[in-house]
Design an enzyme around this catalytic site. Structure first.
Site, mmCIF file in Angstrom:
data_model
loop_
_atom_site.group_PDB
_atom_site.id
_atom_site.type_symbol
_atom_site.label_atom_id
_atom_site.label_comp_id
_atom_site.label_asym_id
_atom_site.label_seq_id
_atom_site.Cartn_x
_atom_site.Cartn_y
_atom_site.Cartn_z
ATOM 1 N N ASP A 191 0.835 -1.188 0.000
ATOM 2 C CA ASP A 191 0.000 0.000 0.000
ATOM 3 C C ASP A 191 0.876 1.246 0.000
ATOM 4 O O ASP A 191 1.880 1.302 0.707
ATOM 5 C CB ASP A 191 -0.886 0.030 1.241
ATOM 6 C CG ASP A 191 -2.342 -0.182 0.893
ATOM 7 O OD1 ASP A 191 -2.783 -1.335 0.884
ATOM 8 O OD2 ASP A 191 -3.023 0.822 0.630
ATOM 9 N N ASP B 292 -3.491 4.088 -2.213
ATOM 10 C CA ASP B 292 -4.646 4.429 -1.396
ATOM 11 C C ASP B 292 -5.230 5.795 -1.788
ATOM 12 O O ASP B 292 -4.486 6.771 -1.908
ATOM 13 C CB ASP B 292 -4.176 4.481 0.067
ATOM 14 C CG ASP B 292 -5.306 4.587 1.050
ATOM 15 O OD1 ASP B 292 -6.101 3.637 1.119
ATOM 16 O OD2 ASP B 292 -5.393 5.612 1.745
ATOM 17 N N GLU C 190 -6.594 3.161 -6.061
ATOM 18 C CA GLU C 190 -7.951 3.145 -5.523
ATOM 19 C C GLU C 190 -8.637 4.419 -5.990
ATOM 20 O O GLU C 190 -8.144 5.512 -5.731
ATOM 21 C CB GLU C 190 -7.906 3.092 -3.993
ATOM 22 C CG GLU C 190 -9.289 2.919 -3.399
ATOM 23 C CD GLU C 190 -9.368 3.234 -1.903
ATOM 24 O OE1 GLU C 190 -10.251 2.709 -1.239
ATOM 25 O OE2 GLU C 190 -8.549 4.039 -1.420
ATOM 26 N N HIS D 188 -10.462 -5.213 2.292
ATOM 27 C CA HIS D 188 -10.503 -4.935 3.728
ATOM 28 C C HIS D 188 -11.510 -3.844 4.088
ATOM 29 O O HIS D 188 -11.699 -3.559 5.264
ATOM 30 C CB HIS D 188 -9.108 -4.519 4.199
ATOM 31 C CG HIS D 188 -8.672 -3.229 3.584
ATOM 32 N ND1 HIS D 188 -8.392 -3.112 2.231
ATOM 33 C CD2 HIS D 188 -8.523 -1.991 4.096
ATOM 34 C CE1 HIS D 188 -8.095 -1.850 1.967
ATOM 35 N NE2 HIS D 188 -8.157 -1.152 3.076
ATOM 36 N N ASP D 189 -12.112 -3.195 3.094
ATOM 37 C CA ASP D 189 -13.106 -2.147 3.355
ATOM 38 C C ASP D 189 -14.531 -2.614 3.094
ATOM 39 O O ASP D 189 -15.477 -1.828 3.254
ATOM 40 C CB ASP D 189 -12.860 -0.938 2.440
ATOM 41 C CG ASP D 189 -11.586 -0.194 2.778
ATOM 42 O OD1 ASP D 189 -11.180 -0.189 3.954
ATOM 43 O OD2 ASP D 189 -10.986 0.393 1.847
HETATM 44 C C1 GLC Z 1 -8.746 3.681 1.703
HETATM 45 C C2 GLC Z 1 -8.404 2.435 2.487
HETATM 46 C C3 GLC Z 1 -9.165 2.460 3.775
HETATM 47 C C4 GLC Z 1 -8.739 3.692 4.547
HETATM 48 C C5 GLC Z 1 -8.851 4.968 3.707
HETATM 49 C C6 GLC Z 1 -8.071 6.078 4.317
HETATM 50 O O1 GLC Z 1 -10.069 3.755 1.358
HETATM 51 O O2 GLC Z 1 -8.672 1.291 1.718
HETATM 52 O O3 GLC Z 1 -8.991 1.300 4.531
HETATM 53 O O4 GLC Z 1 -9.542 3.827 5.668
HETATM 54 O O5 GLC Z 1 -8.343 4.805 2.419
HETATM 55 O O6 GLC Z 1 -6.702 5.836 4.192
#
Ligand code: GLC
Length: 569
Positions: free
Chosen positions: A100, A201, A258, A331-332
């Site tokens: 990440d 991220d 992402e 994981h989200d």
């Molecule tokens: C992304 C991650 C998540 C995190 C967010 C802030 O969405 O996948 O787990 O809470 O970014 O970093």
């Protein structure tokens, strides 16, 4: 058989969320040595790449997505030496590692922020986004993705700083070239150490609209997430091109961004094979089908519809001039079998059906830990059992501020909490699922006695063995990687069916997304005889495929007979 280039198009990626993967030292928290113990499990599954969620030094306000030292390893997870050993162990097995990259924000405990908040003219002041308030209020109406205002007032200098996530995650100021230089140097540091790429991220949020204008809102006075002012902002392409040039270009990497709320058009800009700065993106359209459009972490939601799922996936399959990523879990997100399949009676069948979907679409599949076991959502009785900041904030907001019934809110949490994905990996039926000899940092899903890796390894019909076959299918059949996608039976309310073809070879994928027994009727333009079965989640034969009655959550993949040669006179 030649394989597609670059390597990440042929790859299957496995995501590890290290806190819940495997604990090696009995402190109840997964760690790097724990991952190291399980490398043969990953090799047997035959994945090509591991994506490791953040292991950097962090106070864990957002489970490692709040980094206080980009070059350090969190104490809970081990040391840099453990990391070196892990990457060597992966590489020895022919598995690459991506990590990440969390650079939209740091932790408020990062040295840059500690200095930045000291005085208005500290050299690190401009590493972050500081503004004066107006009339005793926040600088604008922006909401954080985790609820409440996106601004925190900071006493020592009497100004506010921006945090699109938790107040312990201040946003970096990407307009400052010094910030960008530091980040590129840090990326090169990891690349030199052996990492093979990054999952970036919230990367499309790094360029904010100049002037930070108010977000559009239907309810004035309320905070609103400023998607239109922070996602795909004016300098995003410039920053990412610079990052490619300054940090990535000398290395052979995989980058996946992402990209919340990204459109296909924006995705083409970002990933097209000519000058797109990223290799792949995670779009969110299929994740939004059962969600409130106001935010990814908002639990209030609706039921998803198969017709909408088809429309969304088909648009990305057809229109993306770039390379798709495929995921149904991470994981989200809640567990895919509970969300899109049936976590109860047809758990095994539907987990395999969804796996077939994931692997047979065009694009690189991403498997989230435990998905290959058919792990399900969890229903902890009390909000106290939950660890996720987004879940806890939402609970407070819905119960305390909006006065919703507690039991109702718990139901939403059972359905949508990120902690559904974060319970410990279920390795065997011993205490704590073989995850730890200590007390796990979050509860284990009580169904581990039945659903676990040891049981799956021993059962030739398990979801795990089926996933291994799906991965093998991709490696043995170029058409799975490269074939064009064509949707058939567009309007069927129960069956999602499509073909993948590359001129010589053509596959037919038939998926029953329901617990019923719908009839599949082959469209007239496809050959009804001579098909051979490649994989199925029930006993099935090569057959006449003109008409089939499908069993609950049945999945079949056929190789279609080659088209009759056209005879010219
Ligand atoms: C992304 C991650 C998540 C995190 C967010 C802030 O969405 O996948 O787990 O809470 O970014 O970093």
């Amino acid at each position: 058989m030649g394989m597609a280039d670059p390597w990440w198009q042929n790859s299957v990626v496995y995501q590890i969320w290290p806190r819940s993967f495997k604990d090696s030292d009995g402190d109840g928290i997964g760690d790097l040595r724990g991952v190291n113990e399980k490398l043969d499990y990953l090799k047997d599954l035959d994945v090509d790449v591991v994506w490791l969620s953040p292991v950097y030094t962090s106070p864990n306000d957002d489970m490692g997505y709040d980094i206080s030292d980009y070059r350090g390893i969190m104490d809970d997870f081990g040391t840099l030496a453990d990391w070196d050993e892990l990457v060597a162990g992966l590489h020895r097995r022919g598995i690459r590692l991506i990590m990440d990259l969390v650079v939209n924000h740091t932790s408020d405990e990062h040295a840059w922020f500690v200095e930045s908040r000291r005085s208005r003219d500290d050299p690190h002041r401009d590493y972050y986004i500081w503004r004066p308030g107006h009339d005793g209020h926040e600088p604008n109406n922006w909401a954080s993705a985790f609820g409440g205002s996106a601004w925190a007032y900071d006493e020592p200098t009497g100004e506010y700083y921006l945090h699109l996530f938790s107040p312990k995650q201040p946003d970096l100021n990407w307009d400052n070239p010094a910030v960008r230089r530091e980040i590129y140097a840090m990326m090169r540091w990891w690349l030199d150490r052996g990492v093979d790429g990054f999952r970036m991220d919230v990367i499309t949020a790094i360029s904010k609209a100049p002037g930070l204008p108010d977000a559009h809102t239907a309810s004035p006075g309320r905070y609103q997430f400023p998607g239109e002012h922070v996602l795909h902002g004016p300098r995003l392409m410039e920053f990412l091109r610079e990052m490619r040039r300054e940090a990535l270009s000398p290395y052979d990497t995989l980058t996946v961004g992402e990209a919340f709320a990204v459109t296909v058009e924006q995705a083409i800009e970002l990933t097209n094979p000519r000058d797109g700065p990223l290799d792949m993106l995670f779009h969110f359209e299929h994740m939004m089908l059962d969600s409130d459009p106001l935010g990814p972490l908002t639990f209030a939601g609706r039921r998803w519809e198969l017709g909408e799922l088809k429309r969304v996936m088909t648009r990305w399959q057809r229109e993306l001039d770039g390379w798709n990523s495929q995921y149904l879990s991470n994981h989200d997100q809640p567990r895919q079998v509970s969300r899109f399949g049936d976590g109860g009676r047809y758990r095994v069948e539907s987990a395999k059906m969804l796996g077939t979907f994931l692997h047979l679409l065009q694009g690189t599949p991403f498997i989230y830990q435990g998905e290959e076991l058919g792990m399900t959502n969890v229903s902890f009785p009390s909000i106290e059992d939950y660890r996720d900041i987004a879940t806890r904030n939402q609970y407070r907001e819905l119960v305390e501020e909006r006065g919703m019934d507690q039991a109702e809110v718990m139901k939403l949490i059972h359905r949508k909490s990120r902690d559904n994905a974060r319970t410990p990996m279920q390795w065997d039926d011993s205490e704590n699922a073989g995850f730890t000899t200590g007390r796990p940092w979050i509860g284990v899903n009580p169904n581990y006695t039945e659903i676990n890796a040891a049981a799956a390894l021993a059962d030739p019909d398990s979801v795990l063995h089926y996933y291994r076959r799906l991965i093998g299918l991709r490696k043995a059949n170029r058409v799975v990687v490269e074939g064009a996608y064509e949707l058939i039976l567009d309007d069927d309310p129960a069956i999602y069916a499509f073909t993948r073809g590359d001129g010589e070879d053509r596959l037919l994928v038939i998926l029953n997304f329901t617990g019923g027994t719908p009839d599949f009727v082959l469209p007239g333009h496809l050959p009804p005889t001579g098909a051979s079965l490649l994989i199925a989640n029930y006993p099935a034969d090569d057959a006449e495929i003109a008409r089939l009655t499908l069993r609950p959550y049945e999945a079949r993949v056929y190789r279609l007979a080659p088209p009759e040669p056209t005879i010219r006179r």
